[in-house]
Design a protein around this motif. Structure first.
Motif, mmCIF file in Angstrom:
data_model
loop_
_atom_site.group_PDB
_atom_site.id
_atom_site.type_symbol
_atom_site.label_atom_id
_atom_site.label_comp_id
_atom_site.label_asym_id
_atom_site.label_seq_id
_atom_site.Cartn_x
_atom_site.Cartn_y
_atom_site.Cartn_z
ATOM 1 N N ASP A 73 41.083 40.148 40.184
ATOM 2 C CA ASP A 73 41.126 39.804 38.765
ATOM 3 C C ASP A 73 39.721 39.531 38.239
ATOM 4 N N GLY A 74 38.902 38.859 39.048
ATOM 5 C CA GLY A 74 37.521 38.607 38.642
ATOM 6 C C GLY A 74 36.733 39.900 38.559
ATOM 7 N N ASN B 146 45.167 37.294 42.000
ATOM 8 C CA ASN B 146 45.543 36.010 42.617
ATOM 9 C C ASN B 146 45.192 34.851 41.679
ATOM 10 N N VAL C 11 42.484 33.679 40.451
ATOM 11 C CA VAL C 11 41.376 32.807 40.842
ATOM 12 C C VAL C 11 40.293 33.677 41.513
ATOM 13 N N TYR C 12 39.075 33.125 41.609
ATOM 14 C CA TYR C 12 38.075 33.755 42.464
ATOM 15 C C TYR C 12 38.331 33.191 43.864
ATOM 16 N N GLY C 13 39.108 33.920 44.635
ATOM 17 C CA GLY C 13 39.525 33.417 45.949
ATOM 18 C C GLY C 13 38.379 33.411 46.943
#
Ligand SMILES: Cc1ncc(C[n+]2csc(CCOP(=O)(O)OP(=O)(O)O)c2C)c(N)n1
Ligand code: SF4
Ligand SMILES: [Mg+2]
Lengths: 74, 287
Positions: free
Chosen positions: B129-130, B157, B159-161
């Motif tokens: 997503d990022g 997800n 978020v920046y996982g």
């Protein structure tokens, strides 16, 4: 010592449902043996997430998979 | 790339590693495998360091098993969790700089058309997503405006996982993350709406809770991109670490989110719809 999934093969063979194999996040890990009609775990690849237990026990109420502690020598 | 490159030369097979030989004998190259037989055949994805019980890793597994033509596919990824697994498969993988996947994929798709005018080569971007909606936003959008013929898959997800829990444009409003302690102030970016407006010809939003449907969507997106234009899949692939989901409950979470805000949505242009109807008719005739 680490945690892996283990299939009760006799019990699993009575269902032949092949549902857990579709939900394991790891490739080539939770496999199905067509001859013996059961799922089985390629233990060195299993990461111990217990998702397969959720599928087998919580969703399907079949209780054929349990998580066990193994040692490297086993 | 191509079936000829995958097959070992005569006399050489016995010296190759077992995993490779298994892939030739029991893998998906050169034949159509049914994802519902996962667990019966050797998968092209190998061991990788993604977390235990990761739903994104699960999606990557289903993704590789769904490719219509793995021997003629190039996958593009970037910084972010998914590439940890994407790079461990028997399919050529290109690591784009963070944010530029869709620019690289545009050039690559065009170059392949020039180099192999009579062959079908599939280009698929799989990024976070990022990577696609924040830092790569402009390059993602512009590849769609230019109608570049490849598939983009966003493994969201929320978020920046990979870098430890910063909020992304795709994090839901109000959510508290390690590095968004006051809660996110804005709504999730409407990625699929943007994709439709920007000219994608096939757009899907899904939570991967059904292997059959997920595989169908991936194949459709790739086939439509071959002929008509850009295609986009927005998949919910939770981060069990940053969102504290017990690993055994990630499927339960995916099912709950499906009921809540990740219900299945499939959009396609009329042209694409006719194309799928045509293919499906042909398949029935074959049967
Ligand atoms: C140009 C650039 N900026 C920042 C980074 C650092 N970086 C690596 S991964 C990442 C975030 C990944 O988030 P996302 O794309 O959502 O993927 P996820 O890890 O959540 O799957 C960032 C900011 C980078 N590699 N390159
Ligand atoms: S515990 Fe997780 S990794 Fe191991 S077999 Fe079950 S689903 Fe696969
Ligand atoms: Mg992310």
């Amino acid at each position: 010592m680490y945690y892996v999934a283990r299939v009760d093969e006799e019990k699993c063979a009575t269902y032949k449902c092949k549902q857990c194999t579709l939900f394991c996040p790891e490739a080539n890990t939770l496999m199905f043996d067509e001859e013996r009609n059961t799922a089985y775990v390629n233990e060195p690849r299993c990461k111990g997430c217990a998702l397969c237990v959720y599928v087998c026990s919580d969703l399907l109420k079949r209780d054929c998979i349990e998580m066990v502690m193994v040692t490297a020598e086993e | 790339m191509g079936l000829r490159y995958v097959q070992p030369a005569p006399g050489f097979k016995e010296y190759l590693p077992k995993d490779y030989v298994d892939l030739i004998d029991f893998g998906p190259f050169g034949k159509e495998v049914d994802v519902q037989h996962l667990g019966d055949f050797k998968e092209i994805l190998e061991e990788h360091p993604m977390c235990a019980g990761c739903w994104m890793a699960y999606f990557v597994r289903v993704f590789y098993a769904s490719l219509p033509n793995p021997e003629d596919t190039i996958v593009l990824g970037t910084a972010g969790c998914a590439r940890l697994a994407l790079s461990q498969a028997a399919v050529p993988f290109i690591y784009g700089n963070y944010g530029d996947t869709n620019a690289v994929a545009s050039g690559l798709t065009r170059a392949l058309k020039i180099r192999f005018p009579d062959k079908t080569k599939d280009v698929v971007v799989v990024a976070g997503d990022g990577g696609l909606m924040d830092i790569g936003f402009s390059m993602t959008m512009h590849s769609w405006f230019r109608k570049e013929k490849f598939t983009t898959i966003m493994v969201d997800n929320e978020v920046y996982g990979n870098t430890g829990g910063q909020e992304s444009g795709m994090s839901p409003k109000g959510v508290q993350l390690k590095m968004a302690p006051k809660g996110k102030k804005f709504e999730k970016i409407p990625a699929t709406e943007l994709a439709k407006q920007a000219g994608c010809v096939y757009v899907v939003k899904l939570s991967p809770t059904s292997v059959k449907r997920t595989a169908k969507v991936i194949r459709r997106a790739i086939l439509a991109a071959r002929h008509f234009g850009p295609t986009f899949i927005h998949a919910y692939t939770s981060c069990n670490i940053e969102y504290s989901i017990p690993t055994e409950e990630v499927l339960k979470d995916a099912r709950e989110r499906e009921k809540k805000d990740f219900g299945f949505e499939e959009y396609m242009t009329d042209e694409v719809r006719e194309f799928f109807e045509e293919i499906e008719k042909k398949k029935e005739v074959k049967k």
